[in-house]
Design an enzyme around this catalytic site. Structure first.
Site, mmCIF file in Angstrom:
data_model
loop_
_atom_site.group_PDB
_atom_site.id
_atom_site.type_symbol
_atom_site.label_atom_id
_atom_site.label_comp_id
_atom_site.label_asym_id
_atom_site.label_seq_id
_atom_site.Cartn_x
_atom_site.Cartn_y
_atom_site.Cartn_z
ATOM 1 N N LYS A 90 -5.553 -6.063 2.172
ATOM 2 C CA LYS A 90 -6.851 -5.530 1.772
ATOM 3 C C LYS A 90 -7.877 -5.671 2.875
ATOM 4 O O LYS A 90 -8.731 -4.815 3.066
ATOM 5 C CB LYS A 90 -7.352 -6.266 0.517
ATOM 6 C CG LYS A 90 -6.743 -5.746 -0.760
ATOM 7 C CD LYS A 90 -7.310 -6.473 -1.965
ATOM 8 C CE LYS A 90 -6.459 -7.672 -2.277
ATOM 9 N NZ LYS A 90 -6.998 -8.589 -3.232
ATOM 10 N N ARG A 149 6.964 -10.516 -0.246
ATOM 11 C CA ARG A 149 6.012 -9.426 -0.403
ATOM 12 C C ARG A 149 6.599 -8.140 0.164
ATOM 13 O O ARG A 149 7.518 -8.162 0.962
ATOM 14 C CB ARG A 149 4.642 -9.752 0.166
ATOM 15 C CG ARG A 149 4.561 -10.108 1.604
ATOM 16 C CD ARG A 149 3.217 -10.767 1.975
ATOM 17 N NE ARG A 149 2.060 -9.906 1.805
ATOM 18 C CZ ARG A 149 0.984 -10.259 1.113
ATOM 19 N NH1 ARG A 149 0.921 -11.416 0.501
ATOM 20 N NH2 ARG A 149 -0.037 -9.449 1.022
ATOM 21 N N GLU A 192 -7.319 -10.652 -6.547
ATOM 22 C CA GLU A 192 -8.659 -11.058 -6.154
ATOM 23 C C GLU A 192 -9.462 -9.761 -6.023
ATOM 24 O O GLU A 192 -9.031 -8.855 -5.307
ATOM 25 C CB GLU A 192 -8.555 -11.770 -4.805
ATOM 26 C CG GLU A 192 -9.800 -12.444 -4.382
ATOM 27 C CD GLU A 192 -9.630 -13.088 -2.998
ATOM 28 O OE1 GLU A 192 -10.654 -13.332 -2.373
ATOM 29 O OE2 GLU A 192 -8.479 -13.311 -2.569
HETATM 30 P P1 ATP Z 1 -3.983 -8.840 0.463
HETATM 31 O O1 ATP Z 1 -3.607 -9.643 1.642
HETATM 32 O O2 ATP Z 1 -3.570 -7.435 0.556
HETATM 33 O O3 ATP Z 1 -5.404 -8.982 0.090
HETATM 34 P P2 ATP Z 1 -3.448 -10.705 -1.503
HETATM 35 O O4 ATP Z 1 -2.152 -11.395 -1.764
HETATM 36 O O5 ATP Z 1 -4.528 -11.481 -0.909
HETATM 37 O O6 ATP Z 1 -3.113 -9.420 -0.710
HETATM 38 P P3 ATP Z 1 -4.302 -10.658 -4.186
HETATM 39 O O7 ATP Z 1 -5.344 -9.842 -4.825
HETATM 40 O O8 ATP Z 1 -4.551 -12.095 -4.036
HETATM 41 O O9 ATP Z 1 -4.003 -10.016 -2.789
HETATM 42 O O10 ATP Z 1 -2.890 -10.396 -4.856
HETATM 43 C C1 ATP Z 1 -2.647 -10.274 -6.228
HETATM 44 C C2 ATP Z 1 -1.168 -10.426 -6.430
HETATM 45 O O11 ATP Z 1 -0.467 -9.411 -5.747
HETATM 46 C C3 ATP Z 1 -0.662 -11.744 -5.898
HETATM 47 O O12 ATP Z 1 0.214 -12.318 -6.846
HETATM 48 C C4 ATP Z 1 0.038 -11.384 -4.634
HETATM 49 O O13 ATP Z 1 1.055 -12.277 -4.353
HETATM 50 C C5 ATP Z 1 0.543 -9.983 -4.945
HETATM 51 N N1 ATP Z 1 0.702 -9.212 -3.734
HETATM 52 C C6 ATP Z 1 -0.220 -8.944 -2.797
HETATM 53 N N2 ATP Z 1 0.286 -8.240 -1.775
HETATM 54 C C7 ATP Z 1 1.597 -8.063 -2.067
HETATM 55 C C8 ATP Z 1 2.678 -7.405 -1.420
HETATM 56 N N3 ATP Z 1 2.521 -6.806 -0.232
HETATM 57 N N4 ATP Z 1 3.886 -7.412 -2.024
HETATM 58 C C9 ATP Z 1 4.050 -8.002 -3.212
HETATM 59 N N5 ATP Z 1 3.084 -8.631 -3.885
HETATM 60 C C10 ATP Z 1 1.864 -8.664 -3.331
HETATM 61 MG MG MG Z 2 -5.926 -12.735 -1.242
#
Ligand code: ATP
Ligand code: MG
Length: 565
Positions: A273, A263, A37
């Site tokens: 983020k 994760r 995202e």
């Molecule tokens: P954040 O909470 O940091 O914003 P998010 O999951 O909302 O993380 P996205 O941009 O939606 O962030 O994530 C893109 C991809 O990265 C998704 O498939 C998510 O599952 C993966 N991802 C995000 N954080 C992690 C993590 N700590 N370990 C492994 N994969 C991750």
């Molecule tokens: Mg997200």
């Protein structure tokens, strides 16, 4: 542990993919995607997902798409989109022509929503967000049906069109899936599919004033792209039934399937983020590329290599159980990568002047020093000037040494790396403060390499630079950003655990003159001090800034033990 031995072992995701290939499940195709995202910069947790998705695809002759999940127009920004692409490329991956945006599918997603309405599987609801929340119930209590749940297909169709045409105010209506308000799985209790947001989108501008929700968009974007293995993190496990429901009811030509993995959580830092944005916005760190935070841009700025990050991600593996990975493992990966790659030079971080009384004034010698002592031919040698005045590390001198202090002290001898053995004769202090400003020594001329007493042993070996020849540089030393392993696992605000000493700036470090042409982006080892990176942003013609990527661990101690220092 040996990070170079790539994990040849498999994991449950790779086993699933291998089994699918064996059974020719998707005609042997493997198509994955990395779906960020664009609401912030990527962090090392994302790297785990990037390495997994691109890795699984490449290993199996498949492909991996980069898809921006850009359904939230208020939080997204082109700045983030571009930064994310840069980071994925930097990690070493290429999505080829498969750069996609969920927003490119808004038209088809709208049609999918209409399809659900026509099947009686979705309805327009006039409850406010608050009311929806109250109607949803809890884990213990079933939810209540919305009073608008019984609207006719025709009415729903008409209202949804009006929502789309901009006739309804923000938040006044939503489109919801008609599933089951009593489902034990909360995400199945008539989740919202579309909401009204009269704000322009960074890619579709004001074409849309309704935006699809994440769950709906995500699985159907996977369907549109023909993703064979939709990999995501465990927190979406509860959403899988919903994902499957959307796919089944919309029934697009391709039905993707989701698999969840744990994760990455790293000790002494935060990864989300949103939390990182909080630190950036409050000025608690110095922007998204602050070398102390685990964003990829921050890690790049600190001097981490993509090889080390990839190797770390492979090493931690992919499992179905959440865990907290020790940041030491990441540090190991970068040390391991740089150990074989970079030159060793001498830099004194906190200088203390040493005057060698019996060394002729005005004399300079050029001593030969290998850049890679373990295997000198590999990187060649440079000349290190030696003279009557040198600097050593302040902490390498103690007036009243403790028992195991084998460095310089009154009456004691040490070897200067690549040079002579010196002996401390006296100290000079600042009259007012009493602080030691200078150490007076004598040297033994027979002890340099090739000299008659070259092999004479003393217990300590120090790095040093020649005072009239060295160059002044800035060194930035980083420590953990937080003082506790898991700053989020507590009652207090995570920001209250910030480590006040996470950055130490040494503005007057002294480096040997061979480094005068160091270029932004160069990496080098300062003997005994760690691996350093020439900061590409703040280094100028006037002053070179070195970021410490990681300190050395025990290397010097080991060398001394092996008698090679
Ligand atoms: P954040 O909470 O940091 O914003 P998010 O999951 O909302 O993380 P996205 O941009 O939606 O962030 O994530 C893109 C991809 O990265 C998704 O498939 C998510 O599952 C993966 N991802 C995000 N954080 C992690 C993590 N700590 N370990 C492994 N994969 C991750
Ligand atoms: Mg997200």
């Amino acid at each position: 542990m040996n990070t170079q031995d790539k994990e040849t072992g498999t994991d449950f995701i790779r086993e699933i993919v291998a089994a699918d290939i064996r059974s020719n499940r998707h005609d042997g195709r493997v198509i994955t995607r990395f779906p960020p995202e664009p609401n912030g910069y990527l962090h090392i947790g994302h790297a785990k997902s990037v390495v997994l998705n691109f890795g699984v695809a490449t290993e199996n002759g498949g492909r991996c798409h980069l898809r921006f999940d850009d359904t939230n127009p208020t939080k997204e920004d082109v700045e983030y989109t571009e930064a994310i692409m840069e980071d994925v490329r930097w990690l070493g991956y290429d999505w080829g022509e498969h750069l996609h945006y969920a927003s490119d599918y808004f038209g088809r997603l709208y049609e999918f929503a209409v399809r659900l309405i026509m099947k009686g599987k979705a309805y327009v609801c006039d409850l406010s967000a608050d009311e929806i929340r109250r109607y949803r119930g809890t884990l213990k209590q079933p939810g209540k049906n919305s009073p608008y749940r019984g609207r006719s297909i025709e009415e729903n169709q008409d209202l949804f069109e009006r929502m789309q045409a901009g006739e309804c105010a923000d938040g006044s209506r939503t489109l919801r899936a008609k599933i089951d308000m009593a489902s034990p799985n909360l995400s199945m209790r008539d989740p919202t599919i579309y909401r009204i947001r009269k704000v322009p989108h960074h890619r579709t501008d004001d074409k849309w004033c309704i935006y699809p929700m994440y769950d709906f968009t995500h699985c159907l974007s996977d369907a549109i792209e023909g993703i064979t293995h939709s990999l995501c993190t465990l927190e979406f496990e509860n959403n899988r039934p919903l994902y499957d429901w959307f796919v089944k009811e919309v029934d697009p030509p391709w039905h993707p399937h989701q698999f969840e993995f744990a994760r990455l959580n790293l000790s002494f830092t935060v990864m989300s983020k949103r939390k990182l944005l909080d630190l950036v916005e409050q000025g608690l760190v110095d922007g998204w590329d602050d070398p102390r935070i685990p964003t990829l841009t921050g890690m790049r700025r600190r001097g981490y290599t993509p090889e080390a990050i990839r190797s770390f991600c492979e090493r931690i593996g992919v499992a179905r159980k959440d865990s907290l990975v020790d940041v030491a493992l990441l540090e190991h990966a970068i040390r391991y990568d740089l150990n074989q790659k970079v030159k060793r030079v001498m830099c004194v971080l906190r200088p203390l002047k040493v005057v060698i009384e019996n060394y002729p004034e005005g004399q300079t010698e050029e001593l030969e020093a290998p850049y890679f002592p373990d295997d000198p031919p590999r990187m060649g040698t440079r000349k290190v000037p030696f003279s009557r005045e040198i600097y050593i590390e302040r902490e390498d001198f103690m007036e009243e040494p403790y028992k195991k202090f084998f460095r310089l002290a009154p009456g004691r001898e040490v070897r200067l790396r690549w040079a002579y053995i010196i002996k401390c004769e006296s100290v000079i202090r600042d009259e007012k403060t009493g602080e030691i400003t200078e150490v007076r020594c004598t040297y033994d001329p027979d002890t340099k390499s090739g000299g008659p007493a070259a092999d004479r042993k003393v217990r300590g070996t120090l790095h040093w630079v020649s005072a009239p020849h060295c160059i002044e540089v800035e060194a930035r030393l980083y420590d953990r950003l937080f003082t506790v392993q898991n700053p989020l696992g507590r009652q207090e605000d995570f920001k209250s655990f910030l480590n006040p000493d996470s950055l130490e700036t040494l503005a007057a470090a002294k480096i040997e003159p061979s480094m005068k042409n160091a270029q932004p982006g160069d990496r080098v080892q300062f003997e005994r001090q760690g691996y350093f990176y020439v900061d590409p942003k703040d280094s100028t013609g006037q002053k070179i800034v070195f970021n410490r990527i990681v300190p050395l661990r025990d290397r010097w101690a080991k060398l001394v033990k092996a008698g090679r220092a």
